[in-house]
Design an enzyme around this catalytic site. Sequence first.
Site, PDB file in Angstrom:
ATOM      1  N   ASP A 178       0.199  -0.035  13.702  1.00 50.03           N
ATOM      2  CA  ASP A 178       0.584   1.247  14.305  1.00 50.03           C
ATOM      3  C   ASP A 178       0.959   1.106  15.774  1.00 50.03           C
ATOM      4  O   ASP A 178       1.580   2.002  16.346  1.00 50.03           O
ATOM      5  CB  ASP A 178      -0.532   2.282  14.141  1.00 50.03           C
ATOM      6  CG  ASP A 178      -1.882   1.784  14.643  1.00 50.03           C
ATOM      7  OD1 ASP A 178      -2.001   1.513  15.851  1.00 50.03           O
ATOM      8  OD2 ASP A 178      -2.812   1.666  13.824  1.00 50.03           O
ATOM      9  N   GLN A 181       0.823  -1.201   0.000  1.00 52.49           N
ATOM     10  CA  GLN A 181       0.000   0.000   0.000  1.00 52.49           C
ATOM     11  C   GLN A 181       0.860   1.255   0.000  1.00 52.49           C
ATOM     12  O   GLN A 181       2.058   1.213   0.255  1.00 52.49           O
ATOM     13  CB  GLN A 181      -0.919   0.004   1.229  1.00 52.49           C
ATOM     14  CG  GLN A 181      -0.165  -0.113   2.542  1.00 52.49           C
ATOM     15  CD  GLN A 181      -0.998  -0.699   3.649  1.00 52.49           C
ATOM     16  OE1 GLN A 181      -2.221  -0.708   3.596  1.00 52.49           O
ATOM     17  NE2 GLN A 181      -0.344  -1.204   4.680  1.00 52.49           N
ATOM     18  N   ASP A 199     -11.979  -2.879   6.113  1.00 54.49           N
ATOM     19  CA  ASP A 199     -13.383  -3.065   5.783  1.00 54.49           C
ATOM     20  C   ASP A 199     -13.573  -4.353   4.985  1.00 54.49           C
ATOM     21  O   ASP A 199     -12.656  -4.818   4.307  1.00 54.49           O
ATOM     22  CB  ASP A 199     -13.893  -1.874   4.969  1.00 54.49           C
ATOM     23  CG  ASP A 199     -13.992  -0.616   5.813  1.00 54.49           C
ATOM     24  OD1 ASP A 199     -14.500  -0.712   6.939  1.00 54.49           O
ATOM     25  OD2 ASP A 199     -13.555   0.450   5.346  1.00 54.49           O
ATOM     26  N   ASP A 207      -7.755  -5.894  14.406  1.00 57.82           N
ATOM     27  CA  ASP A 207      -7.756  -4.496  13.958  1.00 57.82           C
ATOM     28  C   ASP A 207      -7.719  -4.524  12.441  1.00 57.82           C
ATOM     29  O   ASP A 207      -6.694  -4.300  11.819  1.00 57.82           O
ATOM     30  CB  ASP A 207      -6.526  -3.794  14.538  1.00 57.82           C
ATOM     31  CG  ASP A 207      -6.556  -2.293  14.342  1.00 57.82           C
ATOM     32  OD1 ASP A 207      -7.533  -1.801  13.755  1.00 57.82           O
ATOM     33  OD2 ASP A 207      -5.603  -1.626  14.766  1.00 57.82           O
ATOM     34  N   SER A 208      -8.870  -4.795  11.828  1.00 59.46           N
ATOM     35  CA  SER A 208      -8.922  -5.165  10.414  1.00 59.46           C
ATOM     36  C   SER A 208      -9.422  -4.048   9.517  1.00 59.46           C
ATOM     37  O   SER A 208      -9.874  -3.002   9.971  1.00 59.46           O
ATOM     38  CB  SER A 208      -9.838  -6.381  10.242  1.00 59.46           C
ATOM     39  OG  SER A 208     -11.182  -6.004  10.466  1.00 59.46           O
ATOM     40  N   TYR A 265     -10.663   4.798  19.379  1.00 65.16           N
ATOM     41  CA  TYR A 265     -10.669   3.492  18.718  1.00 65.16           C
ATOM     42  C   TYR A 265      -9.792   2.491  19.455  1.00 65.16           C
ATOM     43  O   TYR A 265     -10.229   1.397  19.821  1.00 65.16           O
ATOM     44  CB  TYR A 265     -10.201   3.640  17.274  1.00 65.16           C
ATOM     45  CG  TYR A 265     -10.116   2.334  16.525  1.00 65.16           C
ATOM     46  CD1 TYR A 265     -11.230   1.810  15.880  1.00 65.16           C
ATOM     47  CD2 TYR A 265      -8.925   1.617  16.453  1.00 65.16           C
ATOM     48  CE1 TYR A 265     -11.162   0.605  15.193  1.00 65.16           C
ATOM     49  CE2 TYR A 265      -8.841   0.418  15.773  1.00 65.16           C
ATOM     50  CZ  TYR A 265      -9.957  -0.082  15.142  1.00 65.16           C
ATOM     51  OH  TYR A 265      -9.876  -1.285  14.469  1.00 65.16           O
ATOM     52  N   ASP A 317       1.066 -12.622   6.945  1.00 65.16           N
ATOM     53  CA  ASP A 317      -0.374 -12.667   6.726  1.00 65.16           C
ATOM     54  C   ASP A 317      -1.085 -13.163   7.982  1.00 65.16           C
ATOM     55  O   ASP A 317      -0.855 -14.276   8.452  1.00 65.16           O
ATOM     56  CB  ASP A 317      -0.658 -13.590   5.545  1.00 65.16           C
ATOM     57  CG  ASP A 317      -2.135 -13.782   5.289  1.00 65.16           C
ATOM     58  OD1 ASP A 317      -2.926 -12.936   5.743  1.00 65.16           O
ATOM     59  OD2 ASP A 317      -2.501 -14.766   4.625  1.00 65.16           O
ATOM     60  N   GLY A 318      -1.956 -12.338   8.517  1.00 68.72           N
ATOM     61  CA  GLY A 318      -2.647 -12.682   9.746  1.00 68.72           C
ATOM     62  C   GLY A 318      -3.579 -13.864   9.613  1.00 68.72           C
ATOM     63  O   GLY A 318      -3.752 -14.638  10.559  1.00 68.72           O
ATOM     64  N   GLU A 370       1.273  -8.522  11.806  1.00 65.33           N
ATOM     65  CA  GLU A 370       1.039  -7.378  10.917  1.00 65.33           C
ATOM     66  C   GLU A 370       1.741  -7.659   9.589  1.00 65.33           C
ATOM     67  O   GLU A 370       2.913  -8.037   9.564  1.00 65.33           O
ATOM     68  CB  GLU A 370       1.587  -6.103  11.559  1.00 65.33           C
ATOM     69  CG  GLU A 370       1.810  -4.942  10.616  1.00 65.33           C
ATOM     70  CD  GLU A 370       0.533  -4.493   9.921  1.00 65.33           C
ATOM     71  OE1 GLU A 370       0.588  -4.302   8.687  1.00 65.33           O
ATOM     72  OE2 GLU A 370      -0.501  -4.334  10.605  1.00 65.33           O
TER      73      GLU A 370
END
Length: 342
Positions: free
Chosen positions: A138, A83, A211, A208-209, A113, A189-190, A158
């Site tokens: 984060d 990303q 959408d 903590d995903s 959050y 990969d989670g 993560e």
Amino acid sequence: MADECAAFMKGTELPVKRPREEEAETEMEAANNSNNGCEKEESSPYISSVLPGWFSEISPLWPGEAHSLKVEKILFQGKSDYQNVLVFQSSTYGKVLVLDGVIQLTERDECAYQEMITHLPLCSIPNPKKVLVIGGGDGGVLREVSRHSSVEQIDICEIDKMVVEVAKQFFPDVAVGYEDPRVNLHIGDGVAFLKNVPAGTYDAVIVDSSDPIGPAQELFEKPFFESIAKALRPGGVVSTQAESIWLHMHIIEEIVANCRQIFKGSVNYAWTTVPTYPSGMIGFMLCSTEGPAVDFKNPINPIDDESPAKSIEPLKFYNSEIHQASFCLPSFAKRVIETKGK
């Protein structure tokens, strides 16, 4: 955790938080050609061509509206294997982390959050010892988990190493959780990580995903929830983000139905206010496996007054009163959530 502002590269594995669908590559080109008031080396395709000097998030997940923040300075731009990563100083919300054109957190409201997705589950069970975080690069969830002195092991998976590094550099008060010696960081990969977890390993899993669109769709479907249930001990708990009741009731209906088929302890929906998220709020699914009863609505495990990590600041948002209040739903949402899957 693809976006609507530009057709950026999408990761094929677990993203961090809230990526958007690809849309309108011409907007990116227009933004690149606009005079946005920033230095040339600080330009960004996400700076609005309509409001020069402003970051604008436009999403099909909140159609007919946009959210804009004034940019004081662009602090970082980079592209990871998964990303595009942007950090900028805003006029009103402090530093802002953006992934693929989507706001992930701001210094001003991240507490609402991070604290709620973490303490709603952990304050609902006695003496949690082993906790798994999926996503959350984060470090904010780690920071909150570390407040619980009973916890002996904190695993985090993560996928994007750049998110971890950027958070440590630009958001030290968020990423401070990485300093806890109980934390074990796994880059990968989670979904795959969770499949390899031995049965009954964790007291709590916090997801903590992103959408439920594109590659993140599987994080809201039965196989993923089944993997979570398997990884939890009897009476173990999971907390996962569950969209907005104002925008996504059709998605929430499906999530609730899936959870009720998998988690035989309890299934609940809670919510909190986050001004920079779509519709200004976000929800959470709080579920438990069959075993010792879990009453999420009445916390039994208060947070220590003094965190084991002395560098962590006091809570800004969470308290026992707001914990209980977060399960109070508007009538339209309550009708759907209480009846779906029963």
